[in-house]
Design an enzyme around this catalytic site. Sequence first.
Site, mmCIF file in Angstrom:
data_model
loop_
_atom_site.group_PDB
_atom_site.id
_atom_site.type_symbol
_atom_site.label_atom_id
_atom_site.label_comp_id
_atom_site.label_asym_id
_atom_site.label_seq_id
_atom_site.Cartn_x
_atom_site.Cartn_y
_atom_site.Cartn_z
ATOM 1 N N GLU A 154 0.821 -1.215 0.000
ATOM 2 C CA GLU A 154 0.000 0.000 0.000
ATOM 3 C C GLU A 154 0.863 1.276 0.000
ATOM 4 O OE1 GLU A 154 -4.083 -1.598 2.185
ATOM 5 O OE2 GLU A 154 -2.667 -0.392 3.349
ATOM 6 N N GLU A 306 -6.342 -8.003 -0.548
ATOM 7 C CA GLU A 306 -6.847 -7.899 0.823
ATOM 8 C C GLU A 306 -8.334 -7.579 0.815
ATOM 9 O OE1 GLU A 306 -4.943 -5.155 3.429
ATOM 10 O OE2 GLU A 306 -2.911 -5.689 2.805
#
Length: 656
Positions: A154, A306
């Site tokens: 991320e 995710e």
Amino acid sequence: MKPTLADATRGRVLFGGDYNPEQWPEETWPEDVRLMRDAGVNSVTLGVFSWAKLEPEPGRREFGWLDRLMDLMHENGIGVVLATPTCSPPPWLGRLHPDTLPRDADGRIEWWGGRQHFSHSSATYRRYAAAITEDLAARYAAHPALTMWHINNEYCTFDHGDEAAAAFRRWLRERYGTLDALNSAWGTAFWSQGYDTWDGILPPRRVHYLHNPAQVLDFRRFTSDMLLECYTAERDIVRRHTPHLPVTSNFMPLWFGQDAWRWAAEEDVVSVDLYPDPRDPLGAQRGALVHDLTRSQARGPWMLMEQAAGPVNWRGVNHPKPRGLNRLWSFQAVARGADAVCYFQWRQSRQGAEKFHSGMVSHAGEQGRTYQEVRQLGNELARIGPQVAGRHSGAEIAILHDWHSWWAGAHEGRLSTEVDLPDVLHAWHRALWESHLGTDFAHPEHDLSRYKCVLVPQLYLLTDTAIANLLAYVRDGGTLVSGFLTGVADEDDRVRPGGMDARLRELFGIRTLHEWWPLEPGETVECDGFRGTLWSEEIEPEPGAAETVPYKGGELDGLPAVLRRGRAWYVSTLPEPDALRALLARIAAEAGVRPVLDGLPAGVEAVRRGELLFLLNHGREPVAVEVPGTHHELLGDTTVTGEVTLGRYGVAVLRS
């Protein structure tokens, strides 16, 4: 030829998630593996947050525990997506090398103790990140459990510090070449901002009033590029050791800080993290938008890196997913192109900042509802995997989106802070989603020739190349629908003469755009047949425009809210949801685009992927869905004719 997701999936849907066994006693690992096998887990991601475990002090490597885990996974038929741990440096790195720590716009240091505490421009950080990546790649390149590389996690770091400032100046020199060119692009004649030396240029730090918008735009471009340099540096290291294995880094959904079109071109596998709010009545649509965007960036199958099996821990109130919703949303991702369904994380943590973020195995353990639902899902995905993996269906409609336009349009000195581009994108995508019209996303400079209809919800900034592309698309027979505030600025955020590019005004039949009329929160404007929200515009049309829908009453009475010239439409407000849906469905039908399935009950979504038809019930009540003909329903291994019953949050996967 670079490797792809298919090299990791091998005809399956990958199922699993982040596994952080360093948080648990080693005696727990065999129990984890037993539960994984029972749940159909075939892939785990290791090492995302393990830098301090792998390198507890500078230069000392501790790989023994990871060796044992890699072997354990292989012995049990579970593939490993091995992460470089560089998103969360150990405390010693910041303590010994303060230059690795980022600073915010006020000059405050972001210290260790959380995560993402690294300066993307720090040569020291990059050196240590490369070293740990090199050693990981060298050690595990030949390990039979390794199926893919996951770089960092991320990417989302901004840095306004001195090292970032020096890198920003280098980036600007490369972009502009001369100070005269930079001063022109930034419009520094305004407010006496002209630069006489490169050393005088800084990141947009705290100022007394408004920042220079072109400076901010370039800083956002620079930040995306610096993070991409960090990614490609590590990618190139692992690729040198394992050229046959795909490499990815996980996007956050519709994230402001990365030019994801450019990033996707550098990835072998495009992956995303997705956490819709289970209490949001439009959560499924918001998820569908991210699926469509990610599939379009991947140009085919993609990876859901995710999601949450239950609640997250970062909302004000963190609700669990009701029974069946995790399964439904997972199948929605598969229907829209995902060849991997993964979670953060495998076992719910007992300590740390995310101990209340759910895991595939919750605090309730094996008997908990969360694990039991995960187990059902894993076994169902294993059943249909060979029939879905690798399949791809292109849409006939494209929504255009560009991060540079988003960055420029979000400046603090804009006409209305109520206009938020993601909200506008969601409104237009929702209209198509509720009409069961398949949707891709595309960059405005992409080849659009394969689409029957192209939508531009809002592109405040358009390059000359993009404008020429849109004109050519319509000239060659395509249908173009544009929303408000489109084509206002060039690539330097310089407002184009007339408030909209003259070529676009001619295309849409706009003689003069006199004024923009933003609306107050909750305010609406009456139009013939519907109400507009958020925005309106004072437009004088060219004589003989083919079709207009006028405003009714007020300052804009009789002027066009919707304007059409040939195959080009311009919508100068945001119609309320039912009206926007009806308008776009009508235009799509005229362009020859048909819904996936007609006559669907409210709340039921229909998606085609390859030869398969997915039916998804987003409601809590059972519904009957008419499906002409006879089909094989894969999840239940049954034959259905004419009708399918979907239970609460029910799913059916049909092959004709």
